[in-house]
Design an enzyme around this catalytic site. Structure first.
Site, PDB file in Angstrom:
ATOM      1  N   GLU A 268       2.417  17.899  10.739  1.00 49.04           N
ATOM      2  CA  GLU A 268       1.835  18.582   9.584  1.00 49.04           C
ATOM      3  C   GLU A 268       0.593  18.295   8.937  1.00 49.04           C
ATOM      4  O   GLU A 268       0.648  17.214   8.415  1.00 49.04           O
ATOM      5  CB  GLU A 268       3.094  18.963   8.647  1.00 49.04           C
ATOM      6  CG  GLU A 268       4.373  19.668   9.334  1.00 49.04           C
ATOM      7  CD  GLU A 268       5.489  19.812   8.490  1.00 49.04           C
ATOM      8  OE1 GLU A 268       5.433  19.264   7.396  1.00 49.04           O
ATOM      9  OE2 GLU A 268       6.573  20.496   8.781  1.00 49.04           O
ATOM     10  N   HIS A 287       6.047  25.168   6.011  1.00 49.37           N
ATOM     11  CA  HIS A 287       6.986  23.940   5.396  1.00 49.37           C
ATOM     12  C   HIS A 287       7.191  24.301   3.652  1.00 49.37           C
ATOM     13  O   HIS A 287       7.138  23.246   3.017  1.00 49.37           O
ATOM     14  CB  HIS A 287       6.620  22.734   5.515  1.00 49.37           C
ATOM     15  CG  HIS A 287       7.522  21.535   5.418  1.00 49.37           C
ATOM     16  ND1 HIS A 287       7.730  20.403   6.143  1.00 49.37           N
ATOM     17  CD2 HIS A 287       9.002  21.860   4.827  1.00 49.37           C
ATOM     18  CE1 HIS A 287       9.144  19.880   5.898  1.00 49.37           C
ATOM     19  NE2 HIS A 287       9.595  20.461   5.169  1.00 49.37           N
TER      20      HIS A 287
END
Length: 315
Positions: A268, A287
């Protein structure tokens, strides 16, 4: 590296690995100098700030906190997670140095459970695809049939605060609920305990709500996905490392997995060119399951209280 301070000359420092903290949390930390690491701090940024400010506590929102940061902060007593997942903190290194690691367990449970259910419903009801078709001028009423979740079996892996809230929502929708968690006790009557083999075999939808450990990394992989019902839905709002991404992609393309809703990923932010970006069977969110205004305040307060309890010898 972008840093800023709240005025606190002569006060012990607390490092926040982000650019902000809820005002309600800051009120609790009035006796400390708050040092912010900025919006996207690197692990080396954290080490440098620890060396420069010698914090007594670190409140972790973004980036990793490893042994180098701990060694650079000679006065560090506690690392407090702004959330429930502590996999970005080197807990073994902290334990070896006598540094407490605490988490704001449950503070974002409602937010994440709602995101998980939203992703499951989006998968079952083809929300994203139908929306795109409508915007493109199509009217698919005569040709499209969505799935109904009532009467279907939901398999939950992890029965902490988030998993239990997800179970409660699913029960209200008349789903059958199976749950796996070797540490969970006092389960409600509508939630049946099951082993993972049963979860894979019997679930029409699987939702992950467990922390990431070395033991469960790639829990959903080619082998376990092959054990699932054909056409299963997969939802992950926990940690990306729980899913073998290439195995999931192959399962989506083969039809073994009907659709997946993902809020967390192995790397990420997601790298440019990641094949998930061009896969219509996978619904993506960055997220943000725990990122609501309410959870931001709840997690900030909990992280601050946890840090203070440790600093005052109450944890």
């Amino acid at each position: 590296m972008s840093t800023s301070h709240r005025d606190g000359v002569g006060k012990p420092a607390i490092l926040v690995t982000a650019a902000d903290l809820a005002p309600q949390a800051l009120e609790l930390l009035d006796a400390y100098d708050i040092v912010y690491a900025g919006k996207n701090p690197t692990e080396q940024d954290i080490v440098s700030l620890c060396r420069d400010h010698d914090p007594v506590a670190i409140i972790v929102r973004y980036s990793k906190v490893g042994a180098a940061a701990m060694d650079a902060a000679r006065s560090l007593k506690v690392i407090s997670k702004h959330g429930s997942g502590t996999d970005t903190i080197d807990k073994a290194a902290a334990a070896a140095r006598g540094i407490q690691v605490v988490a704001a367990a449950g503070a974002n449970a409602a937010a994440v459970a709602e995101q998980a259910m939203a992703l499951l419903l989006a998968c079952a009801k083809s929300i994203v695809g139908l929306n795109a078709r409508m915007h493109a001028g199509y009217w698919d009423k005569a040709t499209h049939k969505s799935a109904e979740l009532a009467g279907k079996t939901l398999g939950l892996v992890g029965l902490g605060a988030i998993g239990r809230k997800m179970a409660r929502m699913a029960d209200s929708m008349d789903m059958r609920i199976l749950g796996y968690d070797p540490y969970a006790t006092d389960l409600p009557g509508y939630l049946s305990r099951a082993d993972l083999a049963t979860i894979w075999r019997e679930s029409d939808a699987i939702s992950l709500h467990c922390p990431l450990t070395e033991e469960n990394r790639n829990l959903l992989n080619a082998q376990t996905l092959a054990q699932c019902k054909r056409g299963v839905y997969v939802v992950n709002t926990a940690r990306g490392g729980l899913v073998d991404e290439m195995a999931l992609l192959e399962a989506i393309r083969s039809g073994q997995v009907k659709a997946a809703g993902l809020d967390s990923f192995g790397v990420e932010p997601m790298a440019a060119g990641h094949p998930f970006r061009n896969e219509p069977g996978i619904i993506l969110s960055p997220h943000i399951g725990g990122v609501t205004q309410e959870a931001y305040v709840n997690m900030g307060i909990a992280a601050a209280k946890n840090a203070l309890a440790a600093l005052h010898g109450q944890a």
